[in-house]
Design a protein around this motif. Structure first.
Motif, PDB file in Angstrom:
ATOM      1  N   GLU A  17     -14.170   3.902  -8.561  1.00 33.41           N
ATOM      2  CA  GLU A  17     -15.199   3.015  -8.033  1.00 33.41           C
ATOM      3  C   GLU A  17     -16.527   3.226  -8.752  1.00 33.41           C
ATOM      4  OE1 GLU A  17     -15.303   3.793  -3.863  1.00 33.41           O
ATOM      5  OE2 GLU A  17     -13.541   2.563  -3.424  1.00 33.41           O
ATOM      6  N   LEU A  18     -16.834   4.478  -9.085  1.00 30.07           N
ATOM      7  CA  LEU A  18     -18.060   4.781  -9.829  1.00 30.07           C
ATOM      8  C   LEU A  18     -18.012   4.146 -11.214  1.00 30.07           C
ATOM      9  CD1 LEU A  18     -20.751   6.252 -10.157  1.00 30.07           C
ATOM     10  CD2 LEU A  18     -19.455   8.301 -10.826  1.00 30.07           C
ATOM     11  N   ASP A  19     -16.863   4.270 -11.893  1.00 30.37           N
ATOM     12  CA  ASP A  19     -16.706   3.656 -13.213  1.00 30.37           C
ATOM     13  C   ASP A  19     -16.842   2.137 -13.119  1.00 30.37           C
ATOM     14  OD1 ASP A  19     -16.322   6.100 -14.407  1.00 30.37           O
ATOM     15  OD2 ASP A  19     -14.132   5.975 -14.392  1.00 30.37           O
ATOM     16  N   ALA A  20     -16.229   1.540 -12.080  1.00 30.49           N
ATOM     17  CA  ALA A  20     -16.308   0.093 -11.906  1.00 30.49           C
ATOM     18  C   ALA A  20     -17.742  -0.354 -11.641  1.00 30.49           C
ATOM     19  CB  ALA A  20     -15.396  -0.346 -10.757  1.00 30.49           C
ATOM     20  N   ALA A  21     -18.477   0.435 -10.863  1.00 28.26           N
ATOM     21  CA  ALA A  21     -19.873   0.100 -10.575  1.00 28.26           C
ATOM     22  C   ALA A  21     -20.712   0.158 -11.851  1.00 28.26           C
ATOM     23  CB  ALA A  21     -20.432   1.062  -9.524  1.00 28.26           C
ATOM     24  N   ARG A  22     -20.465   1.138 -12.699  1.00 26.26           N
ATOM     25  CA  ARG A  22     -21.208   1.241 -13.956  1.00 26.26           C
ATOM     26  C   ARG A  22     -20.858   0.078 -14.878  1.00 26.26           C
ATOM     27  NH1 ARG A  22     -20.318   7.796 -14.652  1.00 26.26           N
ATOM     28  NH2 ARG A  22     -22.197   8.434 -13.485  1.00 26.26           N
ATOM     29  N   GLU A  23     -19.593  -0.311 -14.892  1.00 29.49           N
ATOM     30  CA  GLU A  23     -19.180  -1.454 -15.702  1.00 29.49           C
ATOM     31  C   GLU A  23     -19.840  -2.728 -15.190  1.00 29.49           C
ATOM     32  OE1 GLU A  23     -17.236  -3.573 -18.715  1.00 29.49           O
ATOM     33  OE2 GLU A  23     -17.464  -1.407 -18.421  1.00 29.49           O
ATOM     34  N   ARG A  41      -7.184  14.736  -3.528  1.00 25.30           N
ATOM     35  CA  ARG A  41      -7.304  14.383  -4.946  1.00 25.30           C
ATOM     36  C   ARG A  41      -7.231  12.872  -5.138  1.00 25.30           C
ATOM     37  NH1 ARG A  41      -4.190  19.145  -5.573  1.00 25.30           N
ATOM     38  NH2 ARG A  41      -2.242  17.947  -5.521  1.00 25.30           N
ATOM     39  N   SER A  42      -6.358  12.219  -4.392  1.00 24.83           N
ATOM     40  CA  SER A  42      -6.205  10.769  -4.510  1.00 24.83           C
ATOM     41  C   SER A  42      -7.492  10.042  -4.126  1.00 24.83           C
ATOM     42  CB  SER A  42      -5.046  10.295  -3.618  1.00 24.83           C
ATOM     43  OG  SER A  42      -4.834   8.908  -3.746  1.00 24.83           O
ATOM     44  N   LEU A  43      -8.114  10.490  -3.038  1.00 23.81           N
ATOM     45  CA  LEU A  43      -9.370   9.880  -2.614  1.00 23.81           C
ATOM     46  C   LEU A  43     -10.501  10.188  -3.598  1.00 23.81           C
ATOM     47  CD1 LEU A  43      -9.110  10.624   1.205  1.00 23.81           C
ATOM     48  CD2 LEU A  43      -9.089   8.353   0.150  1.00 23.81           C
ATOM     49  N   HIS A  44     -10.476  11.390  -4.159  1.00 20.12           N
ATOM     50  CA  HIS A  44     -11.466  11.756  -5.179  1.00 20.12           C
ATOM     51  C   HIS A  44     -11.307  10.874  -6.408  1.00 20.12           C
ATOM     52  CE1 HIS A  44     -12.934  14.245  -8.622  1.00 20.12           C
ATOM     53  NE2 HIS A  44     -13.956  14.396  -7.800  1.00 20.12           N
ATOM     54  N   ASP A  45     -10.068  10.652  -6.829  1.00 19.70           N
ATOM     55  CA  ASP A  45      -9.805   9.788  -7.985  1.00 19.70           C
ATOM     56  C   ASP A  45     -10.282   8.365  -7.711  1.00 19.70           C
ATOM     57  OD1 ASP A  45      -8.711  11.898  -9.346  1.00 19.70           O
ATOM     58  OD2 ASP A  45      -6.625  11.331  -8.959  1.00 19.70           O
ATOM     59  N   GLN A  46     -10.064   7.886  -6.483  1.00 15.19           N
ATOM     60  CA  GLN A  46     -10.523   6.542  -6.144  1.00 15.19           C
ATOM     61  C   GLN A  46     -12.043   6.456  -6.238  1.00 15.19           C
ATOM     62  OE1 GLN A  46      -9.553   3.664  -2.554  1.00 15.19           O
ATOM     63  NE2 GLN A  46     -11.177   5.055  -1.945  1.00 15.19           N
ATOM     64  N   ALA A  47     -12.727   7.477  -5.745  1.00 20.72           N
ATOM     65  CA  ALA A  47     -14.189   7.482  -5.801  1.00 20.72           C
ATOM     66  C   ALA A  47     -14.681   7.428  -7.245  1.00 20.72           C
ATOM     67  CB  ALA A  47     -14.736   8.720  -5.099  1.00 20.72           C
ATOM     68  N   ARG A  98     -14.802   4.962   4.254  1.00 15.82           N
ATOM     69  CA  ARG A  98     -15.416   6.020   3.469  1.00 15.82           C
ATOM     70  C   ARG A  98     -15.251   7.351   4.185  1.00 15.82           C
ATOM     71  NH1 ARG A  98     -19.102   5.876  -0.675  1.00 15.82           N
ATOM     72  NH2 ARG A  98     -17.920   4.002  -1.152  1.00 15.82           N
ATOM     73  N   PRO A  99     -14.219   8.127   3.814  1.00 16.20           N
ATOM     74  CA  PRO A  99     -14.033   9.444   4.425  1.00 16.20           C
ATOM     75  C   PRO A  99     -15.243  10.341   4.182  1.00 16.20           C
ATOM     76  CG  PRO A  99     -12.090   8.774   3.193  1.00 16.20           C
ATOM     77  CD  PRO A  99     -13.177   7.811   2.836  1.00 16.20           C
ATOM     78  N   PHE A 100     -15.430  11.296   5.072  1.00 15.43           N
ATOM     79  CA  PHE A 100     -16.485  12.316   4.988  1.00 15.43           C
ATOM     80  C   PHE A 100     -17.876  11.775   5.327  1.00 15.43           C
ATOM     81  CE2 PHE A 100     -13.473  13.093   1.351  1.00 15.43           C
ATOM     82  CZ  PHE A 100     -12.668  13.996   2.031  1.00 15.43           C
ATOM     83  N   ALA A 131       0.805  -1.217   0.000  1.00 15.04           N
ATOM     84  CA  ALA A 131       0.000   0.000   0.000  1.00 15.04           C
ATOM     85  C   ALA A 131       0.842   1.272   0.000  1.00 15.04           C
ATOM     86  CB  ALA A 131      -0.926   0.014   1.210  1.00 15.04           C
ATOM     87  N   ARG A 132       2.167   1.131  -0.029  1.00 15.15           N
ATOM     88  CA  ARG A 132       3.048   2.298   0.050  1.00 15.15           C
ATOM     89  C   ARG A 132       2.731   3.308  -1.038  1.00 15.15           C
ATOM     90  NH1 ARG A 132       4.866   6.355  -0.168  1.00 15.15           N
ATOM     91  NH2 ARG A 132       6.981   7.150   0.124  1.00 15.15           N
ATOM     92  N   HIS A 133       2.377   2.843  -2.221  1.00 14.21           N
ATOM     93  CA  HIS A 133       2.064   3.766  -3.316  1.00 14.21           C
ATOM     94  C   HIS A 133       0.574   3.730  -3.644  1.00 14.21           C
ATOM     95  CE1 HIS A 133       6.333   4.404  -3.900  1.00 14.21           C
ATOM     96  NE2 HIS A 133       6.506   3.106  -3.905  1.00 14.21           N
ATOM     97  N   GLY A 134      -0.233   3.319  -2.672  1.00 10.63           N
ATOM     98  CA  GLY A 134      -1.671   3.245  -2.869  1.00 10.63           C
ATOM     99  C   GLY A 134      -2.361   4.574  -2.697  1.00 10.63           C
ATOM    100  N   VAL A 135      -3.680   4.519  -2.590  1.00  5.33           N
ATOM    101  CA  VAL A 135      -4.510   5.725  -2.560  1.00  5.33           C
ATOM    102  C   VAL A 135      -4.119   6.663  -1.426  1.00  5.33           C
ATOM    103  CG1 VAL A 135      -6.855   6.573  -2.191  1.00  5.33           C
ATOM    104  CG2 VAL A 135      -6.462   4.616  -3.681  1.00  5.33           C
TER     105      VAL A 135
END
Length: 239
Positions: free
Chosen positions: A144-150, A135-141, A97-99, A22-26
């Motif tokens: 995840e949205l793209d993966a859910a649509r797929e 930004r990293s957490l936003h990109d992950q979200a 899930r932050p926020f 996870a060193r270079h993870g989200v």
């Protein structure tokens, strides 16, 4: 010159973090060395057995975690008690899930797993202080949205064979490759769970697994160990 440029940032990185998946993870990939040190001082490794609940739906969890090893399944429990698997997470994914104070899903270890757990309050403060982490957490979200649509496409439009192949490809893509083109893994879900995840019957899942085996796309050993000799061939079947 290149060696020096890449060695300097790691000089202040905690030793335990340098070889961590996870060193270079989200999360960790967006933190400075000093932030990693602070996070490391307050984090701990936790081993969880398959079937153990990590986060309960509706709870206010006081921690976040990174998956170090194993597979985690995300589930939605309906008011009448029925449960639906809605996603899988793999190392080095971020769990939490932050926020949002109250979890809308439950997270459960699908296999024996190992987590790096750290306080929610600490990471929330780092999120507020670190635009790169935001930004990293936003990109992950968004991913995840793209993966859910797929996955909506998979469930709504793909054939039974394509559904099973899509799930196997998803798992295989996160497994340790054996060669440049092949990989092997143990299924993290039972046939019943696969059927639940894909909206199929257990019998249909078994028939499609047999079909993929007979066509040479996969090999099955001991019922749950899957060998994929050619990832491209599996991807083609998954459409």
């Amino acid at each position: 010159m290149d060696i020096a440029r890449y060695e300097i940032p790691d000089a202040g990185t905690p030793v335990a973090c340098r070889s961590c998946q996870a060193r270079h993870g989200v999360v960790c990939g967006a933190l400075s060395s000093s932030q990693l040190k602070e996070l490391g001082r307050h984090s701990l490794r936790r081993k969880v057995e398959a079937g153990s609940e990590i986060v309960a739906q509706g709870s206010e969890s006081s921690f976040y975690s990174n998956i170090m090893r194993g597979v985690v399944k995300l589930c939605k429990v309906m008011p009448d008690g029925r449960q639906q698997i809605v996603g899988l997470q793999f190392a080095p994914d971020f769990v939490g899930r932050p926020f949002v104070r109250e979890s809308t899903l439950s997270a459960e270890a699908a296999t024996d797993a190992e987590l790096c757990v750290f306080p929610r309050s600490l990471l929330d403060r780092m999120i507020a202080e670190t635009p790169e982490l935001q930004r990293s957490l936003h990109d992950q979200a968004l991913r995840e949205l793209d993966a859910a649509r797929e996955w909506m496409l998979t469930l709504g439009r793909r054939t039974a064979e394509e559904k099973v192949a899509s799930l196997l490809y998803l798992i295989a893509a996160h497994a340790e490759p054996q060669t440049a083109t092949s990989t092997a893994f143990d299924l993290p879900l039972s046939r019943a769970e696969i059927a639940d995840f894909l909206g199929l019957t257990i019998e249909t899942v078994s028939r499609q697994m047999t079909r993929l085996r007979k066509s040479g796309v996969i090999h099955i050993e001991n019922f749950r160990h899957i060998l994929v000799p050619d990832m491209d061939a599996l991807e083609r079947v998954s459409a």
